[in-house]
Design a protein around this motif. Structure first.
Motif, PDB file in Angstrom:
ATOM      1  N   THR A   1     -27.196  15.846  31.705  1.00  0.00           N
ATOM      2  CA  THR A   1     -26.820  14.928  30.634  1.00  0.00           C
ATOM      3  C   THR A   1     -26.674  13.527  31.209  1.00  0.00           C
ATOM      4  O   THR A   1     -27.165  13.250  32.302  1.00  0.00           O
ATOM      5  CB  THR A   1     -25.523  15.418  29.945  1.00  0.00           C
ATOM      6  OG1 THR A   1     -25.242  14.592  28.828  1.00  0.00           O
ATOM      7  CG2 THR A   1     -24.355  15.446  30.899  1.00  0.00           C
ATOM      8  N   ASP A   2     -25.997  12.634  30.490  1.00  0.00           N
ATOM      9  CA  ASP A   2     -25.832  11.256  30.956  1.00  0.00           C
ATOM     10  C   ASP A   2     -24.354  10.896  31.017  1.00  0.00           C
ATOM     11  O   ASP A   2     -23.477  11.671  30.595  1.00  0.00           O
ATOM     12  CB  ASP A   2     -26.576  10.278  30.051  1.00  0.00           C
ATOM     13  CG  ASP A   2     -26.192  10.420  28.582  1.00  0.00           C
ATOM     14  OD1 ASP A   2     -24.986  10.479  28.271  1.00  0.00           O
ATOM     15  OD2 ASP A   2     -27.097  10.481  27.730  1.00  0.00           O
ATOM     16  N   ILE A   3     -24.061   9.696  31.546  1.00  0.00           N
ATOM     17  CA  ILE A   3     -22.681   9.262  31.750  1.00  0.00           C
ATOM     18  C   ILE A   3     -21.920   9.217  30.428  1.00  0.00           C
ATOM     19  O   ILE A   3     -20.773   9.677  30.337  1.00  0.00           O
ATOM     20  CB  ILE A   3     -22.656   7.878  32.434  1.00  0.00           C
ATOM     21  CG1 ILE A   3     -23.174   7.985  33.870  1.00  0.00           C
ATOM     22  CG2 ILE A   3     -21.237   7.313  32.429  1.00  0.00           C
ATOM     23  CD1 ILE A   3     -23.286   6.639  34.574  1.00  0.00           C
ATOM     24  N   GLY A   4     -22.545   8.678  29.399  1.00  0.00           N
ATOM     25  CA  GLY A   4     -21.863   8.542  28.117  1.00  0.00           C
ATOM     26  C   GLY A   4     -21.392   9.878  27.576  1.00  0.00           C
ATOM     27  O   GLY A   4     -20.269  10.000  27.073  1.00  0.00           O
ATOM     28  N   ARG A   5     -22.232  10.918  27.656  1.00  0.00           N
ATOM     29  CA  ARG A   5     -21.846  12.225  27.134  1.00  0.00           C
ATOM     30  C   ARG A   5     -20.794  12.893  28.002  1.00  0.00           C
ATOM     31  O   ARG A   5     -19.922  13.609  27.495  1.00  0.00           O
ATOM     32  CB  ARG A   5     -23.078  13.121  27.005  1.00  0.00           C
ATOM     33  CG  ARG A   5     -24.037  12.661  25.910  1.00  0.00           C
ATOM     34  CD  ARG A   5     -25.187  13.615  25.732  1.00  0.00           C
ATOM     35  NE  ARG A   5     -26.085  13.162  24.682  1.00  0.00           N
ATOM     36  CZ  ARG A   5     -27.189  13.810  24.314  1.00  0.00           C
ATOM     37  NH1 ARG A   5     -27.529  14.936  24.935  1.00  0.00           N
ATOM     38  NH2 ARG A   5     -27.949  13.329  23.341  1.00  0.00           N
ATOM     39  N   VAL A   6     -20.860  12.695  29.283  1.00  0.00           N
ATOM     40  CA  VAL A   6     -19.820  13.253  30.152  1.00  0.00           C
ATOM     41  C   VAL A   6     -18.470  12.604  29.861  1.00  0.00           C
ATOM     42  O   VAL A   6     -17.435  13.276  29.849  1.00  0.00           O
ATOM     43  CB  VAL A   6     -20.216  13.081  31.637  1.00  0.00           C
ATOM     44  CG1 VAL A   6     -19.016  13.353  32.549  1.00  0.00           C
ATOM     45  CG2 VAL A   6     -21.353  14.029  31.990  1.00  0.00           C
ATOM     46  N   GLU A   7     -18.480  11.299  29.605  1.00  0.00           N
ATOM     47  CA  GLU A   7     -17.220  10.639  29.252  1.00  0.00           C
ATOM     48  C   GLU A   7     -16.672  11.165  27.936  1.00  0.00           C
ATOM     49  O   GLU A   7     -15.458  11.103  27.686  1.00  0.00           O
ATOM     50  CB  GLU A   7     -17.426   9.126  29.190  1.00  0.00           C
ATOM     51  CG  GLU A   7     -17.567   8.492  30.574  1.00  0.00           C
ATOM     52  CD  GLU A   7     -17.823   7.005  30.530  1.00  0.00           C
ATOM     53  OE1 GLU A   7     -18.332   6.516  29.496  1.00  0.00           O
ATOM     54  OE2 GLU A   7     -17.532   6.329  31.531  1.00  0.00           O
ATOM     55  N   LEU A   8     -17.544  11.727  27.083  1.00  0.00           N
ATOM     56  CA  LEU A   8     -17.072  12.328  25.838  1.00  0.00           C
ATOM     57  C   LEU A   8     -16.259  13.590  26.082  1.00  0.00           C
ATOM     58  O   LEU A   8     -15.545  14.045  25.173  1.00  0.00           O
ATOM     59  CB  LEU A   8     -18.253  12.641  24.915  1.00  0.00           C
ATOM     60  CG  LEU A   8     -18.944  11.439  24.263  1.00  0.00           C
ATOM     61  CD1 LEU A   8     -20.121  11.908  23.413  1.00  0.00           C
ATOM     62  CD2 LEU A   8     -17.957  10.648  23.410  1.00  0.00           C
ATOM     63  N   THR A   9     -16.339  14.182  27.275  1.00  0.00           N
ATOM     64  CA  THR A   9     -15.474  15.328  27.553  1.00  0.00           C
ATOM     65  C   THR A   9     -14.010  14.894  27.577  1.00  0.00           C
ATOM     66  O   THR A   9     -13.119  15.718  27.330  1.00  0.00           O
ATOM     67  CB  THR A   9     -15.834  15.999  28.891  1.00  0.00           C
ATOM     68  OG1 THR A   9     -15.645  15.075  29.980  1.00  0.00           O
ATOM     69  CG2 THR A   9     -17.275  16.485  28.891  1.00  0.00           C
ATOM     70  N   ILE A  10     -13.753  13.635  27.872  1.00  0.00           N
ATOM     71  CA  ILE A  10     -12.390  13.103  27.781  1.00  0.00           C
ATOM     72  C   ILE A  10     -12.042  12.830  26.326  1.00  0.00           C
ATOM     73  O   ILE A  10     -10.949  13.176  25.850  1.00  0.00           O
ATOM     74  CB  ILE A  10     -12.248  11.839  28.636  1.00  0.00           C
ATOM     75  CG1 ILE A  10     -12.434  12.179  30.119  1.00  0.00           C
ATOM     76  CG2 ILE A  10     -10.883  11.178  28.411  1.00  0.00           C
ATOM     77  CD1 ILE A  10     -12.390  10.994  31.045  1.00  0.00           C
ATOM     78  N   SER A  11     -12.976  12.229  25.579  1.00  0.00           N
ATOM     79  CA  SER A  11     -12.727  11.961  24.159  1.00  0.00           C
ATOM     80  C   SER A  11     -12.505  13.244  23.378  1.00  0.00           C
ATOM     81  O   SER A  11     -11.617  13.323  22.520  1.00  0.00           O
ATOM     82  CB  SER A  11     -13.896  11.177  23.555  1.00  0.00           C
ATOM     83  OG  SER A  11     -14.013   9.906  24.137  1.00  0.00           O
ATOM     84  N   SER A  12     -13.317  14.268  23.639  1.00  0.00           N
ATOM     85  CA  SER A  12     -13.163  15.530  22.902  1.00  0.00           C
ATOM     86  C   SER A  12     -11.821  16.170  23.211  1.00  0.00           C
ATOM     87  O   SER A  12     -11.178  16.747  22.313  1.00  0.00           O
ATOM     88  CB  SER A  12     -14.311  16.493  23.241  1.00  0.00           C
ATOM     89  OG  SER A  12     -14.270  16.881  24.598  1.00  0.00           O
ATOM     90  N   PHE A  13     -11.390  16.080  24.447  1.00  0.00           N
ATOM     91  CA  PHE A  13     -10.071  16.591  24.802  1.00  0.00           C
ATOM     92  C   PHE A  13      -8.992  15.841  24.031  1.00  0.00           C
ATOM     93  O   PHE A  13      -8.058  16.447  23.488  1.00  0.00           O
ATOM     94  CB  PHE A  13      -9.840  16.449  26.307  1.00  0.00           C
ATOM     95  CG  PHE A  13      -8.494  16.956  26.760  1.00  0.00           C
ATOM     96  CD1 PHE A  13      -8.312  18.288  27.088  1.00  0.00           C
ATOM     97  CD2 PHE A  13      -7.409  16.098  26.850  1.00  0.00           C
ATOM     98  CE1 PHE A  13      -7.072  18.756  27.495  1.00  0.00           C
ATOM     99  CE2 PHE A  13      -6.167  16.551  27.258  1.00  0.00           C
ATOM    100  CZ  PHE A  13      -6.001  17.886  27.579  1.00  0.00           C
ATOM    101  N   LEU A  14      -9.103  14.531  23.967  1.00  0.00           N
ATOM    102  CA  LEU A  14      -8.090  13.730  23.286  1.00  0.00           C
ATOM    103  C   LEU A  14      -8.089  13.982  21.778  1.00  0.00           C
ATOM    104  O   LEU A  14      -7.031  13.908  21.139  1.00  0.00           O
ATOM    105  CB  LEU A  14      -8.310  12.246  23.576  1.00  0.00           C
ATOM    106  CG  LEU A  14      -8.095  11.828  25.031  1.00  0.00           C
ATOM    107  CD1 LEU A  14      -8.440  10.358  25.223  1.00  0.00           C
ATOM    108  CD2 LEU A  14      -6.653  12.087  25.455  1.00  0.00           C
ATOM    109  N   ILE A  15      -9.256  14.282  21.195  1.00  0.00           N
ATOM    110  CA  ILE A  15      -9.302  14.630  19.775  1.00  0.00           C
ATOM    111  C   ILE A  15      -8.487  15.894  19.522  1.00  0.00           C
ATOM    112  O   ILE A  15      -7.630  15.944  18.633  1.00  0.00           O
ATOM    113  CB  ILE A  15     -10.754  14.815  19.309  1.00  0.00           C
ATOM    114  CG1 ILE A  15     -11.481  13.464  19.279  1.00  0.00           C
ATOM    115  CG2 ILE A  15     -10.802  15.469  17.931  1.00  0.00           C
ATOM    116  CD1 ILE A  15     -12.969  13.584  19.024  1.00  0.00           C
ATOM    117  N   GLY A  16      -8.750  16.930  20.307  1.00  0.00           N
ATOM    118  CA  GLY A  16      -7.973  18.159  20.164  1.00  0.00           C
ATOM    119  C   GLY A  16      -6.517  17.960  20.469  1.00  0.00           C
ATOM    120  O   GLY A  16      -5.636  18.521  19.805  1.00  0.00           O
TER     121      GLY A  16
END
Length: 413
Positions: A51-66
Motif C-alpha cells: 500500500t502507500d503512506i497515506g493508507r497506512v496512516e489511516l490505520t491510526i485514523s481508523s483506530f481513533l474512529i473506533g
C-alpha cells in the motif's frame, strides 16, 4: 473530597488508593500502547501490505474512529450497571482486535481490525476517568488524573522502544501479538478493581434517551469549552504521532530504535509536568494551569511549523518544539478533563465519554489531514500541530471570558 471508606486506617487507605491508581493507570494506557508500540513499524507496513503512506496512516485514523465512537457507548452503559463489567467486555474486544491485526494480510483487513481493537481499548480510559470522578471532587480529581497519567506514561515511554526491538528481531505481527497478551493480562487483573459506582448512585435513565442526554451535555458550556480546547490539543498530538515516524525514519533516515528513544523523550517530559501539575493544581487551581499550558502549546506549535517549513535545525528543530508541545499535556489534559466533568457527578460516565469522543475525534481529523496533505516532508505535520496549538489557546482564553456568563445562563434556563 476523597470517598474512600472512612473506617479504613490511614495505611490501609493509602494502600487501597495506590492499588486503584495502579489498576486505573494500566487501563488508561491501552490508548497509548495500541498505537505507540507499532509506530516504528509504519514504514514497514507500506511494503508488507502493498500500500502507500497515506493508507497506512489511516490505520491510526481508523483506530481513533473506533476509539471516539466506542466511548459514547461505554460511558452510559457504565452509568447504569457500574464500571467493572463494561471494562471486562471492552478488554475482550481489544484482545480479538489485536489478534486480528496480527493476522491481517491486506490494508483493508488491518483497518477493520483496528476499529474493533479501538472500540475495546477505549473502555479502559473512559471508565478510568469516570472512576476518578466517582471517588474524588474537582481539584482532587485533577490531581489524581495527573498521577494516573504520570503512572500510565510508562506505556508510551516503553511502547515505541519495545516495538522497535520487536521489529528488529521479529516482525510487526509480533507487536500485535504482544498487545493481545497485554489485553489478556489486564482482563485477569481487572477483577482486583473495586466497583466505584454503587447501585444507589447509578443512572436510571433509559439507554434510548442517551442521545438526548449527549445533546444536552454537548450544549452545556461548562463541558463544551473545555472539551473543544482539549480537542484542539489532541489533534496536535495525533498529528505528531502519525507524522513523526515518516519525518524521522523516512525523511531524516533515523533507525526505528533511535526513533523510539526520541519518542520516549517526549513521554519523560509529559511525566515530569504531570507530576508538577499534581503538586501545584490544589494551590493554583486547574483553570490557571490549563491556560498556562495552552500558551506553551501554541508557541511551541508555531515554532515547529516554522522549522518544519524551512528545515531550520534539522531533527533538533523538530524534536525540541515537539518536546515542549507534548510535555504540556501534563498541564492541559488532566485539568481540562477534570474541569469538564466537575459539574456532572451523576453523569460522569456519559460526560467522560463525550469529552473523550471529542478529543479523539479531533485526532481522527488531524491524522486524516496528515494523509491527505502528505508530501514526503515534515511540513504537513508542522502546520497541523501549529494550528492545533493556536486553537487550544484561543479556546482556553474564550473560556476565561465567556464561561461564567454562559454557566449563569444555563443555571437560570
Amino acid at each position: 473530597m476523597n470517598r474512600l471508606p472512612s473506617s479504613a486506617t490511614p495505611s490501609a487507605s493509602s494502600r487501597h488508593e495506590l492499588r486503584i491508581l495502579i489498576i486505573l493507570s494500566a487501563l488508561m494506557s491501552f490508548s497509548s500502547i495500541s498505537t505507540d508500540m507499532y509506530l516504528p513499524a509504519l514504514p514497514t507496513l507500506v511494503s508488507d501490505l502493498h500500500t502507500d503512506i497515506g493508507r497506512v496512516e489511516l490505520t491510526i485514523s481508523s483506530f481513533l474512529i473506533g476509539f471516539s465512537l466506542g466511548q459514547l457507548f461505554w460511558g452510559p452503559i457504565s452509568d447504569r450497571i457500574g464500571r467493572r463489567l463494561p471494562i471486562a467486555a471492552g478488554l475482550v474486544l481489544f484482545i480479538l482486535g489485536s489478534f486480528g491485526c496480527a493476522g491481517s494480510e491486506t490494508i483493508g483487513q488491518m483497518l477493520g481490525w483496528r476499529v474493533v481493537q479501538a472500540v475495546g481499548a477505549c473502555a479502559g480510559p473512559v471508565l478510568a476517568r469516570a472512576m476518578a470522578r466517582d471517588l474524588y471532587a474537582r481539584e482532587r480529581s485533577a490531581q489524581m488524573l495527573s498521577l494516573l497519567i504520570l503512572m500510565m506514561a510508562v506505556a508510551p515511554l516503553v511502547g515505541p522502544l519495545l516495538g522497535g526491538q520487536i521489529l528488529a528481531f521479529w516482525s510487526w505481527r509480533a507487536i500485535f501479538l504482544v498487545l493481545t497478551l497485554c489485553g489478556v493480562a489486564a482482563l485477569v487483573g481487572v477483577w482486583l478493581l473495586p466497583e466505584t459506582l454503587p447501585p444507589s448512585r447509578r443512572s436510571t435513565v433509559p439507554l434510548r434517551e442517551t442521545l438526548v442526554s449527549y445533546l444536552a451535555l454537548a450544549r452545556d458550556p461548562r463541558l463544551l469549552i473545555y472539551a473543544i480546547a482539549g480537542g484542539f490539543y489532541y489533534g496536535g498530538c495525533y498529528a505528531f504521532i502519525a507524522g513523526t515516524p515518516f519525518a524521522y525514519v523516512d525523511y531524516y533516515h533515523l533507525s526505528p530504535e533511535i526513533y523510539g528513544f526520541l519518542f520516549g523523550a517526549n513521554v519523560v517530559g509529559l511525566m515530569v509536568l504531570n507530576y508538577v501539575n499534581s503538586r501545584l493544581v490544589v494551590r493554583f487551581g486547574s483553570e490557571r494551569i490549563f491556560r498556562f499550558g495552552s500558551w506553551i502549546a501554541a508557541i511551541s506549535g508555531v515554532v515547529l511549523a516554522i522549522n518544519a517549513r524551512s528545515g531550520f535545525g534539522g531533527i533538533p528543530g523538530l524534536a525540541l518544539p515537539i518536546f515542549c508541545f507534548m510535555s504540556v499535556s501534563g498541564f492541559i489534559v488532566a485539568n481540562s478533563v477534570a474541569s469538564a466533568l466537575a459539574s456532572f457527578p451523576r453523569q460522569a460516565g456519559a460526560a467522560s465519554s463525550l469529552v473523550g469522543a471529542m478529543h479523539y475525534g479531533s485526532g481522527v481529523l488531524s491524522a486524516a489531514m496528515l494523509g491527505w496533505f502528505a508530501d514526503g516532508t515534515p511540513w504537513p505535520m508542522g502546520w497541523i500541530v501549529g494550528a492545533a496549538g493556536i486553537g487550544c489557546l484561543i479556546t482556553a482564553l474564550l473560556q476565561t471570558r465567556l464561561a461564567p456568563a454562559l454557566t449563569l445562563a444555563v443555571e437560570t434556563a
